[in-house]
Design a protein around this motif. Structure first.
Motif, PDB file in Angstrom:
ATOM      1  N   GLY A 192       0.931  -1.323   0.078  1.00 32.20           N
ATOM      2  CA  GLY A 192      -0.087   0.013   0.031  1.00 32.20           C
ATOM      3  C   GLY A 192       0.903   1.057  -0.294  1.00 32.20           C
ATOM      4  O   GLY A 192       0.287   2.363  -0.057  1.00 32.20           O
ATOM      5  N   ARG A 193       2.125   1.092  -0.161  1.00 27.66           N
ATOM      6  CA  ARG A 193       3.133   2.137  -0.164  1.00 27.66           C
ATOM      7  C   ARG A 193       3.498   2.421  -1.374  1.00 27.66           C
ATOM      8  O   ARG A 193       3.701   1.598  -2.262  1.00 27.66           O
ATOM      9  N   ASP A 194       3.993   3.788  -1.762  1.00 25.90           N
ATOM     10  CA  ASP A 194       4.274   4.175  -3.070  1.00 25.90           C
ATOM     11  C   ASP A 194       6.014   3.658  -3.178  1.00 25.90           C
ATOM     12  O   ASP A 194       6.971   3.986  -2.383  1.00 25.90           O
ATOM     13  N   PRO A 195       6.338   2.806  -4.055  1.00 27.97           N
ATOM     14  CA  PRO A 195       7.720   2.162  -4.154  1.00 27.97           C
ATOM     15  C   PRO A 195       8.765   3.176  -4.980  1.00 27.97           C
ATOM     16  O   PRO A 195       9.851   2.920  -4.775  1.00 27.97           O
ATOM     17  N   ASP A 196       8.068   4.430  -5.281  1.00 27.97           N
ATOM     18  CA  ASP A 196       8.981   5.428  -5.958  1.00 27.97           C
ATOM     19  C   ASP A 196       9.270   6.462  -4.982  1.00 27.97           C
ATOM     20  O   ASP A 196       9.546   7.518  -5.331  1.00 27.97           O
ATOM     21  N   GLU A 197       8.940   6.526  -3.685  1.00 25.57           N
ATOM     22  CA  GLU A 197       9.439   7.309  -2.619  1.00 25.57           C
ATOM     23  C   GLU A 197      10.837   7.598  -2.973  1.00 25.57           C
ATOM     24  O   GLU A 197      11.668   6.718  -2.880  1.00 25.57           O
ATOM     25  N   GLN A 198      11.290   8.916  -2.495  1.00 24.97           N
ATOM     26  CA  GLN A 198      12.622   9.013  -2.600  1.00 24.97           C
ATOM     27  C   GLN A 198      13.511   8.488  -1.636  1.00 24.97           C
ATOM     28  O   GLN A 198      12.926   8.453  -0.558  1.00 24.97           O
ATOM     29  N   ASP A 199      14.643   7.968  -1.889  1.00 25.18           N
ATOM     30  CA  ASP A 199      15.503   7.365  -0.796  1.00 25.18           C
ATOM     31  C   ASP A 199      16.324   8.616  -0.144  1.00 25.18           C
ATOM     32  O   ASP A 199      16.468   9.566  -0.956  1.00 25.18           O
ATOM     33  N   PRO A 200      16.876   8.530   0.929  1.00 22.86           N
ATOM     34  CA  PRO A 200      17.797   9.391   1.623  1.00 22.86           C
ATOM     35  C   PRO A 200      18.964   9.580   0.676  1.00 22.86           C
ATOM     36  O   PRO A 200      19.328   8.578   0.051  1.00 22.86           O
ATOM     37  N   GLU A 201      19.492  10.807   0.669  1.00 24.82           N
ATOM     38  CA  GLU A 201      20.535  11.383  -0.371  1.00 24.82           C
ATOM     39  C   GLU A 201      21.989  10.810   0.331  1.00 24.82           C
ATOM     40  O   GLU A 201      22.791  10.816  -0.408  1.00 24.82           O
ATOM     41  N   GLY A 202      21.872  10.476   1.427  1.00 20.03           N
ATOM     42  CA  GLY A 202      23.262  10.116   2.035  1.00 20.03           C
ATOM     43  C   GLY A 202      24.219  11.091   2.623  1.00 20.03           C
ATOM     44  O   GLY A 202      23.669  12.461   2.673  1.00 20.03           O
ATOM     45  N   VAL A 203      25.088  10.897   3.061  1.00 17.10           N
ATOM     46  CA  VAL A 203      26.168  12.040   3.625  1.00 17.10           C
ATOM     47  C   VAL A 203      26.787  12.709   2.516  1.00 17.10           C
ATOM     48  O   VAL A 203      27.713  11.951   1.821  1.00 17.10           O
ATOM     49  N   ARG A 204      26.355  14.068   2.330  1.00 18.76           N
ATOM     50  CA  ARG A 204      27.124  14.883   1.161  1.00 18.76           C
ATOM     51  C   ARG A 204      28.351  15.410   1.883  1.00 18.76           C
ATOM     52  O   ARG A 204      29.382  15.799   0.874  1.00 18.76           O
ATOM     53  N   ASP A 205      28.244  16.244   3.088  1.00 18.76           N
ATOM     54  CA  ASP A 205      29.239  17.111   3.339  1.00 18.76           C
ATOM     55  C   ASP A 205      30.512  16.585   3.550  1.00 18.76           C
ATOM     56  O   ASP A 205      30.705  15.366   4.588  1.00 18.76           O
ATOM     57  N   TYR A 206      31.488  16.803   2.900  1.00 25.27           N
ATOM     58  CA  TYR A 206      33.071  16.287   3.295  1.00 25.27           C
ATOM     59  C   TYR A 206      33.603  16.355   4.535  1.00 25.27           C
ATOM     60  O   TYR A 206      33.972  15.312   5.270  1.00 25.27           O
ATOM     61  N   ARG A 207      32.954  17.151   5.444  1.00 21.35           N
ATOM     62  CA  ARG A 207      33.513  17.305   6.997  1.00 21.35           C
ATOM     63  C   ARG A 207      32.673  16.217   7.820  1.00 21.35           C
ATOM     64  O   ARG A 207      33.206  15.769   8.553  1.00 21.35           O
ATOM     65  N   VAL A 208      31.609  15.844   7.292  1.00 14.81           N
ATOM     66  CA  VAL A 208      30.859  14.960   8.284  1.00 14.81           C
ATOM     67  C   VAL A 208      31.480  13.553   7.622  1.00 14.81           C
ATOM     68  O   VAL A 208      31.758  12.730   8.401  1.00 14.81           O
ATOM     69  N   ARG A 209      31.766  13.466   6.236  1.00 12.96           N
ATOM     70  CA  ARG A 209      32.255  12.112   5.854  1.00 12.96           C
ATOM     71  C   ARG A 209      33.714  12.000   6.692  1.00 12.96           C
ATOM     72  O   ARG A 209      34.281  10.857   7.070  1.00 12.96           O
ATOM     73  N   LYS A 210      34.514  12.982   6.883  1.00 13.02           N
ATOM     74  CA  LYS A 210      35.841  13.101   7.450  1.00 13.02           C
ATOM     75  C   LYS A 210      35.693  12.426   9.054  1.00 13.02           C
ATOM     76  O   LYS A 210      36.450  11.596   9.381  1.00 13.02           O
ATOM     77  N   SER A 211      34.631  13.183   9.521  1.00 13.99           N
ATOM     78  CA  SER A 211      34.310  12.783  10.996  1.00 13.99           C
ATOM     79  C   SER A 211      34.106  11.301  11.253  1.00 13.99           C
ATOM     80  O   SER A 211      34.274  10.483  12.130  1.00 13.99           O
ATOM     81  N   ILE A 212      33.298  10.893  10.051  1.00 10.58           N
ATOM     82  CA  ILE A 212      32.813   9.390  10.371  1.00 10.58           C
ATOM     83  C   ILE A 212      34.106   8.455   9.939  1.00 10.58           C
ATOM     84  O   ILE A 212      34.149   7.431  10.799  1.00 10.58           O
ATOM     85  N   GLN A 213      34.975   8.799   9.079  1.00  7.22           N
ATOM     86  CA  GLN A 213      36.079   8.164   8.968  1.00  7.22           C
ATOM     87  C   GLN A 213      37.095   8.074  10.326  1.00  7.22           C
ATOM     88  O   GLN A 213      37.511   6.973  10.579  1.00  7.22           O
TER      89      GLN A 213
END
Length: 273
Positions: free
Chosen positions: A152-173
Motif C-alpha cells: 500500500g506504499r509508493d515504491p517510488d518514494e525518494q531514498d535518503p541522499e546520504g552523507v554529502r558534506d565532506y566534513r561529516v564524511r571525514k568525522s565518520i572516518q
C-alpha cells in the motif's frame, strides 16, 4: 536482567531469541533490524520519535542507522522476542529503488506467512541446530516482512541522499578508525574543521543520528563481535574498547544490547563462513 536464550551469527547477519524485561536505550545499527513478538505480553518499540506495539499482530522494522529503543511490558518475565540484524546483501531489492535497505513502515502487520516463519525460527534457533535451514528461513522471513512493510506504499518514494558534506564524511572516518569509549567528540569536531555546535547539527542533518549514537553504535558492533567471536575475557574486551572497568563495559553492553556480555557469549552460536 533480560537474558539471551539463543543467538545465531550467520551469513545473513545475526538473530537472537531474547527474554526482555528491561528497557533498551535509544541506539542504532548499520544493519536493517526486525523485532518480532514470540511470546508473553506485548512490548513497545520506539522508532525515531514514534512508539508502536510489538505484538502478535505487529512487528517492528528499523532502517539502517535509524534510532530506536525498546520498552518491555510491566510484568517481571517481560516479552519473548525474535530479533534480526540483517546484512545489506540479504535485503530483497525493490524495482525502481536505488537502495534495498529501507522498510516502507516501522509497524509491520504480521501476516500468516510471517507468523509461521517466526514460529519455525523460534523453534530451531536454540542450540544452533540446522543452521543452513535457519539461514533459509531467515531470508524468507526478511523478504516477507520487507514486502509487507511496502504494501500500500509508493515504491517510488525518494531514498535518503546520504552523507554529502565532506566534513561529516571525514568525522565518520575518524570515528571508524579510532573510535573508543574514551574518544573526545569535541576533538573529532576540530579535526573535521567544525565548531562543536556546528558539528553536532551538521552530523545529525546528514546522518539522521547524533555523533554520540554513531560512536556508541560502532562500540556496540565491536563489542558484540569480540564477545561472540574471540577468546578474550570480558575485562580485556572492555579495556580494548576504551572502558576503564569491566563494570562500565558490562553496563554499556546491557544497556544497548539488552543483556550481560557473559550471557550473550554463553548462548552465541557463530556459523563458520
Amino acid at each position: 536482567m533480560s537474558r539471551a536464550i539463543a543467538i545465531y551469527h550467520g551469513s545473513f547477519g545475526r538473530a537472537g531469541l531474547y527474554q526482555l524485561n528491561r528497557p533498551i536505550l535509544t541506539h542504532a545499527h548499520r544493519e536493517g533490524h526486525l523485532v518480532f513478538h514470540a511470546g508473553g505480553p506485548a512490548a513497545r518499540v520506539g522508532v525515531g520519535e514514534a512508539f508502536h506495539e510489538c505484538s502478535q499482530a505487529l512487528a517492528s522494522g528499523v532502517n539502517p542507522w535509524q534510532p530506536h529503543s525498546f520498552v518491555p511490558p510491566g510484568n517481571e518475565a517481560g516479552s519473548l522476542c525474535l530479533v534480526l540484524y540483517v546484512n545489506p546483501s540479504w535485503f530483497p531489492t525493490r524495482p525502481g529503488r536505488s537502495t534495498a535497505l529501507r522498510f516502507g513502515r516501522a509497524d509491520i502487520p504480521v501476516s500468516p506467512a510471517i507468523a509461521r516463519l517466526v514460529g519455525e525460527v523460534t523453534r530451531l534457533l536454540p542450540g544452533g541446530r540446522a543452521s543452513g535451514l535457519v539461514d533459509r528461513l531467515l531470508f524468507e522471513l526478511t523478504a516477507a516482512s520487507f514486502e509487507e512493510s511496502w504494501r500500500g506504499r509508493d515504491p517510488d518514494e525518494q531514498d535518503p541522499e546520504g552523507v554529502r558534506d565532506y566534513r561529516v564524511r571525514k568525522s565518520i572516518q575518524i570515528l571508524s578508525e579510532i573510535g573508543g569509549a574514551g574518544l573526545c567528540l569535541d576533538g573529532v569536531a576540530r579535526q573535521a574543521g567544525l565548531s562543536r555546535p556546528h558539528f553536532y547539527k551538521l552530523f545529525r542533518q546528514q546522518t539522521g543520528i547524533t555523533p554520540n549514537i554513531y560512536l556508541k553504535t560502532l562500540l556496540m558492533e565491536r563489542a558484540i563481535a569480540q564477545v561472540a567471536g574471540s577468546n578474550l575475557s570480558v575485562t580485556e574486551i572492555g579495556f580494548e574498547l576504551g572502558f576503564s572497568s569491566q563494570s562500565g563495559f558490562t553496563r554499556f553492553f546491557a544497556a544497548h544490547v539488552g543483556m550481560a556480555p557473559t550471557n550473550y557469549r554463553q548462548v552465541a552460536h557463530v556459523r563458520p563462513h
